[in-house]
Write an enzyme that holds these catalytic residues in place. Structure first.
Site, PDB file in Angstrom:
ATOM      1  N   HIS A   1      38.987  32.076  37.236  1.00 52.83           N
ATOM      2  CA  HIS A   1      39.879  32.567  36.188  1.00 52.83           C
ATOM      3  C   HIS A   1      41.127  31.699  36.046  1.00 52.83           C
ATOM      4  O   HIS A   1      41.863  31.809  35.057  1.00 52.83           O
ATOM      5  CB  HIS A   1      40.282  34.016  36.505  1.00 52.83           C
ATOM      6  CG  HIS A   1      40.668  34.807  35.306  1.00 52.83           C
ATOM      7  ND1 HIS A   1      40.686  34.284  34.029  1.00 52.83           N
ATOM      8  CD2 HIS A   1      41.069  36.101  35.163  1.00 52.83           C
ATOM      9  CE1 HIS A   1      41.073  35.214  33.161  1.00 52.83           C
ATOM     10  NE2 HIS A   1      41.320  36.329  33.834  1.00 52.83           N
TER      11      HIS A   1
ATOM     12  N   ASP B   1      39.361  31.528  30.790  1.00 52.79           N
ATOM     13  CA  ASP B   1      39.836  32.850  30.387  1.00 52.79           C
ATOM     14  C   ASP B   1      38.659  33.775  30.099  1.00 52.79           C
ATOM     15  O   ASP B   1      37.518  33.333  29.915  1.00 52.79           O
ATOM     16  CB  ASP B   1      40.725  32.748  29.143  1.00 52.79           C
ATOM     17  CG  ASP B   1      42.025  32.010  29.432  1.00 52.79           C
ATOM     18  OD1 ASP B   1      42.497  32.074  30.592  1.00 52.79           O
ATOM     19  OD2 ASP B   1      42.557  31.357  28.506  1.00 52.79           O
TER      20      ASP B   1
END
Length: 443
Positions: free
Chosen positions: A414, A418
């Site tokens: 992450h 995204d």
């Protein structure tokens, strides 16, 4: 002439390994390119073959840590021509043909006492032992030597190896138990004889501690490295997983329609993995951020498609890489995956084949997994988890129908990717799988 057997270079970052197993016993005659030993490193488990033929003299025991370039044995090439006929007789012949090798081995330097010991006492029990050996599958040459030397019945020894195979440690424990119980084991001088030789000290190092309630044994180097890498990934990356499901109806229908003709033309079965490799490449092109990684304070985006395929083996999980998968046909992808799977089981993969994947695919469905959160395989920043295909009721055009469905999971870093990009990436894979014509038309 004595030719040295050394630990080969495996990779630039690897300086040592673990001598897991000798495929041959001290004093055995080996042929060129015949497997000699199994070497475990922190990245790969591999088989090292003999460069020349001759009589093997082991210098380093199993279970020892060895350095790259270290001499672990020598091969006497002058013995090979005379000893080769003996090797062809040993597996099928009775003990009587064995009297010829002892004088030749006795003529060697002082190191071959262990090989010379077995032929010195082939009493009446030996033929029975040989007969029982034929009923026990999978005995290694070293185990056969110990069983014959002590005239043991293999079927009476508790086996701890894979698939019930006997190991040298099993025979050693059996002999020690018999000695402690005061039983008369023939050739009492044999136990001290192996001590000076290389292979014998390895047995206590490898022997698992077995009790009624548990078994304790050392971790393999490969398993240690897998554990380290998994912990490193979870500590260094911000892992997150997104899920979706794919209707496998059209892929299964297409596969069923062309399965036989595909195999007839290419000599290999058309599986699901090639569809998912192609779908992943399409998704990587659609969402380039997934085809990248973080290097310090920089983001590196790859413009090539080397896809890692997770392969489970008896000795651990490995991830061989299909290079430039975007340039390969589905048949070529299936061939490479099948070849990797076979060589992974045989411990014949090279380190160069296990590094550099930009994206990884893991198929837990072959074991029946319904859902999982796979862990990424660095340097890649994402991994696709496939799962078992199950028929489930789904809504199609406002009607409830039964379809073969597969849950899909994409775990990603992450820090770089995204949620929007991860979800878009996985949805693209689902679209391609549910419309496999996209693979052929590249749309």
């Amino acid at each position: 002439m004595a030719v040295e057997v050394t630990i080969p270079e495996v990779g630039e970052s690897i300086t040592e390994g673990f001598l897991a197993e000798w495929s041959k016993a001290d004093g055995d005659v080996v042929a060129a390119e015949e497997p000699l030993l199994v070497l475990e490193t922190d990245k790969i488990t591999m088989t090292v073959n003999a460069e020349v033929g001759g009589q093997l003299h082991i210098a380093v025991a199993e279970g020892e840590t060895v350095q790259v370039g270290q001499v672990v044995a020598t091969i006497d090439t002058e013995v090979a021509p005379e000893a080769r006929p003996v090797t062809s007789e040993e597996p099928v012949g009775e003990p009587p043909p064995r009297p010829e090798p002892p004088p030749k081995r006795a003529a060697q330097p002082a190191s071959p006492p262990p090989p010379a010991a077995p032929p010195l006492s082939p009493p009446a029990g030996a033929p029975q032992t040989e007969a029982k050996l034929e009923t026990v599958k999978g005995l290694s040459p070293a185990v056969q030597r110990m069983v014959l030397e002590h005239h043991l019945d293999p079927s009476l020894i508790e086996a701890s190896g894979k698939d019930g195979r006997l190991t040298k440690a099993d025979v050693q424990r059996h002999l020690e138990a018999a000695h402690d119980a005061g039983k008369d084991v023939e050739t009492p001088s044999a136990p001290p004889a192996p001590e000076p030789s290389a292979p014998s000290p390895a047995a206590p190092l490898e022997a698992p501690l077995v009790t009624e309630r548990h078994t304790r044994e050392p971790m393999s180097r490969l398993r240690q490295r897998i554990a380290e890498r998994l912990v490193e990934v979870q500590q260094q990356a911000a892992l997150l997983t997104t899920f979706n499901e794919a209707d496998m109806s059209r892929v299964m229908a297409l596969r069923a329609q062309y399965k036989e003709s595909f195999k007839e033309r290419y000599g290999i079965t058309l599986g699901f993995m090639s569809f998912f490799v192609k779908a992943s490449i399409d998704a990587l092109r659609t969402v380039p951020a997934v085809n990248g990684y973080i290097d310090g304070d920089q983001v590196v985006t790859n413009h090539y498609y080397d896809i890692g395929i997770a392969v489970s083996t008896d000795h651990g999980l490995v991830v061989p890489v299909v290079r430039n998968a975007d340039q390969l046909s589905m048949a070529e992808i299936e061939e490479q995956i099948a070849d990797y799977a076979r060589r992974a089981q045989e411990r014949m993969l090279e380190l160069s084949e296990l590094t550099g994947a930009v994206f990884t695919i893991s198929n837990g469905g072959i074991f029946g997994s319904m859902l999982s959160t796979p862990i990424i395989n660095p340097p890649g920043s994402a991994i696709l988890g496939m799962h078992a295909i199950k028929k489930r009721p789904v809504v199609v055009d406002d009607e409830i129908v039964i379809r073969p469905m597969m849950y899909l999971a994409v775990s990603y870093d992450h820090r770089l990717i995204d949620g929007r990009e991860a979800v878009t990436f996985l949805k693209r894979i689902v679209e391609v799988i549910e419309n496999p014509e996209r693979v052929l038309l590249e749309i």
